[in-house]
Design an enzyme around this catalytic site. Structure first.
Site, PDB file in Angstrom:
ATOM      1  N   CYS A 120      65.131  25.173 123.667  1.00 32.74           N
ATOM      2  CA  CYS A 120      65.601  23.865 123.210  1.00 32.74           C
ATOM      3  C   CYS A 120      66.936  23.585 123.865  1.00 32.74           C
ATOM      4  O   CYS A 120      67.713  24.503 124.104  1.00 32.74           O
ATOM      5  CB  CYS A 120      65.760  23.862 121.694  1.00 32.74           C
ATOM      6  SG  CYS A 120      66.156  22.227 121.044  1.00 32.74           S
ATOM      7  N   CYS A 122      69.502  21.636 122.696  1.00 30.32           N
ATOM      8  CA  CYS A 122      70.633  21.145 121.886  1.00 30.32           C
ATOM      9  C   CYS A 122      71.890  22.003 121.931  1.00 30.32           C
ATOM     10  O   CYS A 122      72.994  21.491 121.808  1.00 30.32           O
ATOM     11  CB  CYS A 122      70.208  20.882 120.451  1.00 30.32           C
ATOM     12  SG  CYS A 122      69.665  22.338 119.566  1.00 30.32           S
ATOM     13  N   CYS A 130      68.306  17.440 121.494  1.00 30.92           N
ATOM     14  CA  CYS A 130      67.331  18.409 122.003  1.00 30.92           C
ATOM     15  C   CYS A 130      66.632  17.920 123.274  1.00 30.92           C
ATOM     16  O   CYS A 130      65.780  18.620 123.823  1.00 30.92           O
ATOM     17  CB  CYS A 130      66.314  18.730 120.921  1.00 30.92           C
ATOM     18  SG  CYS A 130      67.083  19.297 119.392  1.00 30.92           S
ATOM     19  N   LYS A 195      58.180  21.188 112.543  1.00 28.73           N
ATOM     20  CA  LYS A 195      59.616  21.343 112.320  1.00 28.73           C
ATOM     21  C   LYS A 195      60.161  20.044 111.750  1.00 28.73           C
ATOM     22  O   LYS A 195      60.043  18.987 112.368  1.00 28.73           O
ATOM     23  CB  LYS A 195      60.312  21.695 113.632  1.00 28.73           C
ATOM     24  CG  LYS A 195      61.821  21.770 113.508  1.00 28.73           C
ATOM     25  CD  LYS A 195      62.457  22.262 114.785  1.00 28.73           C
ATOM     26  CE  LYS A 195      63.971  22.256 114.646  1.00 28.73           C
ATOM     27  NZ  LYS A 195      64.619  22.773 115.855  1.00 28.73           N
ATOM     28  N   ARG A 205      73.802  24.823 112.761  1.00 31.90           N
ATOM     29  CA  ARG A 205      74.430  23.936 113.756  1.00 31.90           C
ATOM     30  C   ARG A 205      75.900  24.269 113.946  1.00 31.90           C
ATOM     31  O   ARG A 205      76.444  24.072 115.028  1.00 31.90           O
ATOM     32  CB  ARG A 205      74.221  22.474 113.359  1.00 31.90           C
ATOM     33  CG  ARG A 205      72.755  22.104 113.520  1.00 31.90           C
ATOM     34  CD  ARG A 205      72.473  20.643 113.208  1.00 31.90           C
ATOM     35  NE  ARG A 205      71.031  20.430 113.199  1.00 31.90           N
ATOM     36  CZ  ARG A 205      70.454  19.349 112.698  1.00 31.90           C
ATOM     37  NH1 ARG A 205      71.198  18.384 112.175  1.00 31.90           N
ATOM     38  NH2 ARG A 205      69.146  19.228 112.731  1.00 31.90           N
ATOM     39  N   ARG A 217      68.421  13.778 114.208  1.00 26.36           N
ATOM     40  CA  ARG A 217      67.237  14.241 114.936  1.00 26.36           C
ATOM     41  C   ARG A 217      65.933  13.627 114.406  1.00 26.36           C
ATOM     42  O   ARG A 217      64.853  14.133 114.673  1.00 26.36           O
ATOM     43  CB  ARG A 217      67.143  15.767 114.854  1.00 26.36           C
ATOM     44  CG  ARG A 217      68.355  16.520 115.370  1.00 26.36           C
ATOM     45  CD  ARG A 217      67.956  17.878 115.900  1.00 26.36           C
ATOM     46  NE  ARG A 217      69.037  18.835 115.976  1.00 26.36           N
ATOM     47  CZ  ARG A 217      70.025  18.826 116.873  1.00 26.36           C
ATOM     48  NH1 ARG A 217      70.075  17.879 117.781  1.00 26.36           N
ATOM     49  NH2 ARG A 217      70.950  19.768 116.865  1.00 26.36           N
ATOM     50  N   GLU A 233      50.403  17.764 114.174  1.00 31.31           N
ATOM     51  CA  GLU A 233      51.322  18.439 115.102  1.00 31.31           C
ATOM     52  C   GLU A 233      50.760  19.803 115.510  1.00 31.31           C
ATOM     53  O   GLU A 233      50.762  20.172 116.677  1.00 31.31           O
ATOM     54  CB  GLU A 233      52.704  18.646 114.450  1.00 31.31           C
ATOM     55  CG  GLU A 233      53.595  17.421 114.417  1.00 31.31           C
ATOM     56  CD  GLU A 233      54.227  17.119 115.775  1.00 31.31           C
ATOM     57  OE1 GLU A 233      53.937  17.818 116.751  1.00 31.31           O
ATOM     58  OE2 GLU A 233      55.017  16.161 115.847  1.00 31.31           O
ATOM     59  N   LYS A 248      58.801  25.101 109.550  1.00 30.20           N
ATOM     60  CA  LYS A 248      60.243  25.254 109.401  1.00 30.20           C
ATOM     61  C   LYS A 248      60.841  24.036 108.741  1.00 30.20           C
ATOM     62  O   LYS A 248      60.521  22.928 109.175  1.00 30.20           O
ATOM     63  CB  LYS A 248      60.855  25.438 110.804  1.00 30.20           C
ATOM     64  CG  LYS A 248      62.338  25.518 110.857  1.00 30.20           C
ATOM     65  CD  LYS A 248      62.803  25.568 112.281  1.00 30.20           C
ATOM     66  CE  LYS A 248      64.307  25.466 112.249  1.00 30.20           C
ATOM     67  NZ  LYS A 248      64.860  25.232 113.549  1.00 30.20           N
ATOM     68  N   SER A 274      68.833  28.635 108.048  1.00 32.82           N
ATOM     69  CA  SER A 274      70.225  28.949 107.714  1.00 32.82           C
ATOM     70  C   SER A 274      70.659  28.414 106.350  1.00 32.82           C
ATOM     71  O   SER A 274      71.331  29.119 105.589  1.00 32.82           O
ATOM     72  CB  SER A 274      71.138  28.388 108.802  1.00 32.82           C
ATOM     73  OG  SER A 274      70.960  26.991 108.948  1.00 32.82           O
ATOM     74  N   TYR A 313      67.441  35.249 108.248  1.00 32.27           N
ATOM     75  CA  TYR A 313      68.772  35.857 108.348  1.00 32.27           C
ATOM     76  C   TYR A 313      68.897  37.023 107.373  1.00 32.27           C
ATOM     77  O   TYR A 313      69.882  37.749 107.393  1.00 32.27           O
ATOM     78  CB  TYR A 313      69.833  34.781 108.103  1.00 32.27           C
ATOM     79  CG  TYR A 313      69.697  33.654 109.112  1.00 32.27           C
ATOM     80  CD1 TYR A 313      70.222  33.780 110.389  1.00 32.27           C
ATOM     81  CD2 TYR A 313      68.956  32.506 108.809  1.00 32.27           C
ATOM     82  CE1 TYR A 313      70.045  32.787 111.338  1.00 32.27           C
ATOM     83  CE2 TYR A 313      68.766  31.509 109.748  1.00 32.27           C
ATOM     84  CZ  TYR A 313      69.318  31.658 111.013  1.00 32.27           C
ATOM     85  OH  TYR A 313      69.113  30.680 111.955  1.00 32.27           O
TER      86      TYR A 313
HETATM   87  C1  PBG Z   1      67.249  24.147 117.805  1.00 34.80           C
HETATM   88  C2  PBG Z   1      67.076  24.853 116.520  1.00 34.80           C
HETATM   89  C3  PBG Z   1      67.622  24.553 115.257  1.00 34.80           C
HETATM   90  C4  PBG Z   1      67.240  25.585 114.413  1.00 34.80           C
HETATM   91  C5  PBG Z   1      66.473  26.455 115.166  1.00 34.80           C
HETATM   92  N1  PBG Z   1      66.361  25.972 116.451  1.00 34.80           N
HETATM   93  C6  PBG Z   1      68.532  23.493 114.802  1.00 34.80           C
HETATM   94  C7  PBG Z   1      68.159  22.080 114.809  1.00 34.80           C
HETATM   95  O1  PBG Z   1      67.011  21.702 115.044  1.00 34.80           O
HETATM   96  O2  PBG Z   1      69.088  21.314 114.603  1.00 34.80           O
HETATM   97  C8  PBG Z   1      67.631  25.712 112.963  1.00 34.80           C
HETATM   98  C9  PBG Z   1      67.580  27.088 112.411  1.00 34.80           C
HETATM   99  C10 PBG Z   1      68.318  27.303 111.152  1.00 34.80           C
HETATM  100  O3  PBG Z   1      68.817  26.379 110.463  1.00 34.80           O
HETATM  101  O4  PBG Z   1      68.411  28.470 110.790  1.00 34.80           O
HETATM  102  N2  PBG Z   1      66.716  22.897 117.894  1.00 34.80           N
END
Ligand code: PBG
Length: 327
Positions: A120, A122, A130, A195, A205, A217, A233, A248, A274, A313
């Site tokens: 990705c 970003c 992204c 996602k 982030r 996003r 998807e 996710k 996260s 995590y």
């Molecule tokens: C990249 C990406 C993100 C996460 C994983 N890959 C962030 C986003 O889409 O802003 C988030 C993972 C997390 O919050 O632990 N695009």
């Protein structure tokens, strides 16, 4: 027939009986540990909203990978914080980019643990989106070429699995084609297929320094209100060549996870993100919940709902607890 012939409590008497009928067992090799790799040497910079997690230089990343392996964790997923960001996210697909170097270092020194890479832009773009941006719009088709280059550069460096997380349409197909044309037909794609545009990504982030500089996003990630669309998807990604798909975040989307697993019957990963981690840590630090209890219950629920693999995590903590045996 019901009570008193039937008493479901018979199997709840003590831990032996409970184990007898337990349907879901967590194992350390259910987990993938996310790691944040940054430039430098000997760097281990704490991420305040994610206790126990750090931005790591490559040498420190290597240490973490060895530790994860010792705990029986199946793999790591790498996120990069580049030296420099630009409009096109050049370091994302540079041969000497931070992730490409990290993969080579890990692969040269450790085996027996999977190295998965997040594909990705970003973390690498100056605008934090992204995809490529033009007049405030996130371009789809123009981004595909860069994502394909990025995945290819990861495969060339030795990545075991590439995991596109950008949510551009058609990226799985573009990546599969680039890999196949360069003799990487054996490298699987783990697609972040469903996602969602989630508020649960906040701490990530900050950790990955990837907050969008304008807007959000929502024009590429999914609307949390939609379930059927997630199945579309996933179907499209499978058709384009995804070997495994991801849902996710995890806990707020267990219904999606369950539907994906039931509908497609392919390997499914869940990303326990996260924000989900941070909420548990914060409440536990305040003494408001039993952090370890919530951790194990959450991970068990994610597996019960259908996850074959959990990106979390909590990977190290949970693996450590599982290693200590039953409690
Ligand atoms: C990249 C990406 C993100 C996460 C994983 N890959 C962030 C986003 O889409 O802003 C988030 C993972 C997390 O919050 O632990 N695009």
């Amino acid at each position: 027939m019901g009570f008193p012939q039937h008493r479901l409590r018979r199997f709840r008497k003590n831990e032996l009986f409970r184990e007898l009928i337990r349907e879901t067992h967590l194992r350390p090799d259910d987990f993938i540990l996310p790691l944040f790799v940054r430039p430098g040497k000997g760097v281990k910079k704490a991420i305040p909203s994610m206790p126990g997690h750090f931005q790591l230089s490559i040498d420190q990343t290597l240490k973490e990978v060895k530790e994860a392996k010792a705990l029986g964790i199946l793999g790591v997923i790498l996120f990069g914080i580049p030296e420099k960001k630009d409009e096109k996210g050049s370091e994302a697909y540079a041969k000497e980019g931070i992730i490409q170097r990290a993969i080579r270092e890990i692969k040269g020194k450790v085996d027996g643990i999977l190295v998965i890479t997040d594909v990705c832009l970003c973390e690498y773009t100056s605008h934090g989106h992204c995809g490529l941006v033009k007049n405030g719009k996130i371009l789809n088709d123009e981004t595909l070429e860069l994502l394909a280059q990025m995945a290819l550069s990861h495969a060339e460096a030795g990545a075991d699995i590439v995991a596109p997380s950008d949510m551009m349409d058609g990226r799985v197909g573009a990546i599969r084609k680039a890999l196949d044309e360069n003799h990487f037909e054996e490298i699987p794609i783990l697609s972040y297929a469903a996602k969602y545009a989630s508020s649960f990504y906040g701490p990530f982030r900050i950790a990955a320094e990837s907050k969008p500089r304008f807007g959000d996003r929502k024009s590429y990630q999914m609307d949390p209100a939609n379930g059927d669309e997630a199945l579309r998807e996933v179907r499209l990604d499978i058709e384009e060549g995804a070997d495994m798909v991801m849902v996710k975040p995890a806990l707020p989307y267990l219904d999606i996870l369950y539907r994906v697993k039931k509908t497609f019957n392919i390997p499914v990963a869940a990303y326990h993100v996260s924000g989900e981690f941070a909420l548990v840590k914060a409440a536990s630090q305040l003494g408001w919940v039993d952090g370890e209890g919530v951790m194990m219950e959450s991970l068990t629920a994610i597996k019960r709902a259908g996850a074959d693999l959990i990106l979390t995590y909590f990977a190290k903590e949970a693996a450590l607890k599982l290693g200590r045996g039953k409690s």
